[in-house]
Design a protein around this motif. Sequence first.
Motif, PDB file in Angstrom:
ATOM      1  N   ILE A  37      -4.464   0.693   4.462  1.00 58.98           N
ATOM      2  CA  ILE A  37      -4.478   1.901   3.539  1.00 58.98           C
ATOM      3  C   ILE A  37      -5.130   3.046   4.065  1.00 58.98           C
ATOM      4  CG2 ILE A  37      -6.499   0.833   2.506  1.00 58.98           C
ATOM      5  CD1 ILE A  37      -3.881   2.932   0.700  1.00 58.98           C
TER       6      ILE A  37
ATOM      7  N   ASN B 290       4.122  -7.054   1.228  1.00 57.63           N
ATOM      8  CA  ASN B 290       3.379  -7.332   2.164  1.00 57.63           C
ATOM      9  C   ASN B 290       4.078  -8.049   3.206  1.00 57.63           C
ATOM     10  OD1 ASN B 290       0.776  -6.447   1.010  1.00 57.63           O
ATOM     11  ND2 ASN B 290       0.405  -8.199   0.074  1.00 57.63           N
TER      12      ASN B 290
ATOM     13  N   GLU C  48       0.861  -1.141   0.011  1.00 58.68           N
ATOM     14  CA  GLU C  48      -0.124  -0.053   0.156  1.00 58.68           C
ATOM     15  C   GLU C  48       0.725   1.453  -0.032  1.00 58.68           C
ATOM     16  OE1 GLU C  48      -0.541  -2.715   1.691  1.00 58.68           O
ATOM     17  OE2 GLU C  48      -2.665  -3.045   2.372  1.00 58.68           O
TER      18      GLU C  48
ATOM     19  N   THR D 241      -7.641   5.722  -1.648  1.00 59.02           N
ATOM     20  CA  THR D 241      -7.823   4.302  -0.894  1.00 59.02           C
ATOM     21  C   THR D 241      -8.382   3.236  -1.804  1.00 59.02           C
ATOM     22  OG1 THR D 241      -8.029   5.236   1.031  1.00 59.02           O
ATOM     23  CG2 THR D 241      -8.967   3.048   0.901  1.00 59.02           C
TER      24      THR D 241
ATOM     25  N   THR E 281      -5.604   2.258  -4.867  1.00 58.61           N
ATOM     26  CA  THR E 281      -4.652   1.591  -4.018  1.00 58.61           C
ATOM     27  C   THR E 281      -5.216  -0.088  -3.987  1.00 58.61           C
ATOM     28  OG1 THR E 281      -3.539   3.546  -3.170  1.00 58.61           O
ATOM     29  CG2 THR E 281      -2.818   1.288  -2.576  1.00 58.61           C
ATOM     30  N   SER E 282      -6.279  -0.024  -3.477  1.00 60.95           N
ATOM     31  CA  SER E 282      -6.740  -1.407  -3.099  1.00 60.95           C
ATOM     32  C   SER E 282      -7.166  -2.173  -4.103  1.00 60.95           C
ATOM     33  CB  SER E 282      -8.069  -1.341  -2.433  1.00 60.95           C
ATOM     34  OG  SER E 282      -8.101  -0.244  -1.300  1.00 60.95           O
TER      35      SER E 282
ATOM     36  N   VAL F 147      -3.654  -3.607  -5.257  1.00 58.62           N
ATOM     37  CA  VAL F 147      -2.885  -4.633  -4.338  1.00 58.62           C
ATOM     38  C   VAL F 147      -3.984  -5.741  -4.207  1.00 58.62           C
ATOM     39  CG1 VAL F 147      -2.192  -4.757  -1.964  1.00 58.62           C
ATOM     40  CG2 VAL F 147      -1.491  -2.726  -2.908  1.00 58.62           C
TER      41      VAL F 147
ATOM     42  N   CYS G 192       2.303   1.715  -3.527  1.00 57.15           N
ATOM     43  CA  CYS G 192       1.555   2.394  -4.327  1.00 57.15           C
ATOM     44  C   CYS G 192       1.002   3.797  -4.055  1.00 57.15           C
ATOM     45  CB  CYS G 192       0.107   1.319  -4.525  1.00 57.15           C
ATOM     46  SG  CYS G 192       0.463  -0.260  -5.023  1.00 57.15           S
TER      47      CYS G 192
ATOM     48  N   SER H 236      -5.796  -4.511   5.786  1.00 61.09           N
ATOM     49  CA  SER H 236      -5.015  -3.354   5.132  1.00 61.09           C
ATOM     50  C   SER H 236      -4.841  -2.339   6.368  1.00 61.09           C
ATOM     51  CB  SER H 236      -5.241  -3.135   3.768  1.00 61.09           C
ATOM     52  OG  SER H 236      -4.412  -2.073   3.294  1.00 61.09           O
TER      53      SER H 236
END
Length: 631
Positions: free
Chosen positions: A181, A562, A125, A156, A159-160, A163, A128, A179
């Motif tokens: 984020i 991650n 996150e 948000t 990015t989600s 990822v 990104c 997350s």
Amino acid sequence: MFLKVIYKKLKNSTEHTAHYRLCESYRAGGSVRHQTILHLGRLEELPDIEQKKALALRINELVREHKTGGRLLFKATDSTVEQLAQTFFKQICEQQHLDILFDKDYERINTKSITNKDVREVGAEWMCLQALEQLKIAPYLQQCGWTQQDIQLALTHITSRAVYPASELQTSQWIVENSSICELTGYPVEKITKDKLYQTALRLYRHKNGLEKHLSIQTNELFDLNDKIILYDLTNTYFEGRMKNSLIATFGRSKEKRSDARLVVLALVVNMEGFLKYSQIFVGNMNDAASLPQIIEDLSKTIIRPANSKPVVVLDAGIASEANLELLTQAGYRYMCVSRSGMQKYQVDSSAVPVRITDNKKQVVTLQKVTIQGSTDKWLLVHSHAKEAKEASMNARFVKRFEAGLQNINDSLHKKGGIKKQQKVWQRIGRLQEQYPGVFNRYEITAQPGDKDTIVSLQWCLKAGSDADELQHGHYLLRTTVDDSLEEIQWDIYNTIREIEATIRVLKTDLDLRPIYHKSDAGAMAHLHLGLLAYWVVNTIRYQLKQKGIHTQWAYLVRTMNTQKLVTTSMVSDHQQLIRIRQCSEPHINVGVIYSALNYKHQPFYRKKSVVPLCSISKNQNHSPGSFPPS
């Protein structure tokens, strides 16, 4: 840090003089202590007490600047103070006392009270978000009238998608449970719902054309790109649902072999570096060649180039019809494509010598200039030896299967209860033709009729001249209007089409653009557009990594990143205080390599610490300093 005054008696005198030390305070065992960092002497250069205070303040600023890596304030207004501060700071560095100044935070704690909670993924996150900062999407949305909280939600969601590509429902659950984020973007995690994510995707789609133009210009400026060559191709994706009332979802030829599902076509224009220049959504039964006229009309609006300097368009064979090539020429574009015809008409250029090169897989390829009567284009005959072996093997396998199918039909004619009716027999042969159309055209099939519209036997043989097809295995023609005499350059230009193939592969697999589960056209288009925005992030990161020799696939990159987590550590001190520290884990060595290659910050923040009383103490209660609450 602060200045501490020590008075020393002069030798053979009753007078005392002031000497100054630079000290740091810290807590140990429940008491505050002082530690000397540097002896500063009598500081006779600074007779005014305010100058001495300014000196201590300026040294503190220099230390903080060194720690944060940035410049916090300007130089001191007093040149003497600034000169002394720089001199003393240099001495601190030379004596390696900087480590004394950092992270001195002593507490006595109950080790049994230490707990780790709220562990969340942060590495992918954070990577990104820094790419989104490079792309300047937030300032663009702000210019479009978006509020700060709406921008945070948009960042948000994008990015989600990059990822953890999933439905809005699954994404909202991932944000809430896994997350960090929202902690990075500042959007309140308790407000995350699938409906808000869905509405944000719809709002972003309304800015599709403006966002594409902004991102195209931004990446060109960021990486100094010039778009001399652009690539055009189409792909399609299918719907999981009936979509009976849809205006864009129709049945067509699915590239995933999903003839049972309705489709939508996605047209893409990318540059050599894999950045999107233009995208368009067509109905599912759109013919590849029929899509180009609208694209040509829109290209002038999206490709920012000086006049009389239009890029070379690289096309797939399915789009390169004669009509489309004529349209490109009339619009002033040069092109490069695989010819859809002409393998039987070319003549070898006697003045040109065949050129042997190796492709990116170290396989031998022979290039030979050829001419076709009546054509002013440049033609290049390509002979791939590896492709020849592959096609010959496939052809032999198809021939074997086709002849086995004919033999089964013929055997059925001689069996009791077998299929002998003329109409049924030719239907079976027709099904073989559908399975092996390339092989069928090379055979001549005859049937011996019998009584009552039956067939008693089949005979088949290769047509005259069919062996010539085998001589064309591994051969194809490149057609271009690029005026360059070097065969290697023409070959390199065409091979840039691999980049758009890689783009489509990332969109469909890594970013989960297929299948589409939305039940409305608006939702489907917003879903596709959100995937394209996520691809901007993916390609911005991967392009920079490729420049440093790192060619990691996106899915592996996300898994690696991650491994960096965000965790809250709680503990109880001997003063009956609950200490909470929110901190990122140290990046794994592979994560650190990626951050360094991208020139990104390794952590979004150093740490967040809070100290609160464990419980309120009434007037008659008395806790000794060394006691701990019961566990």
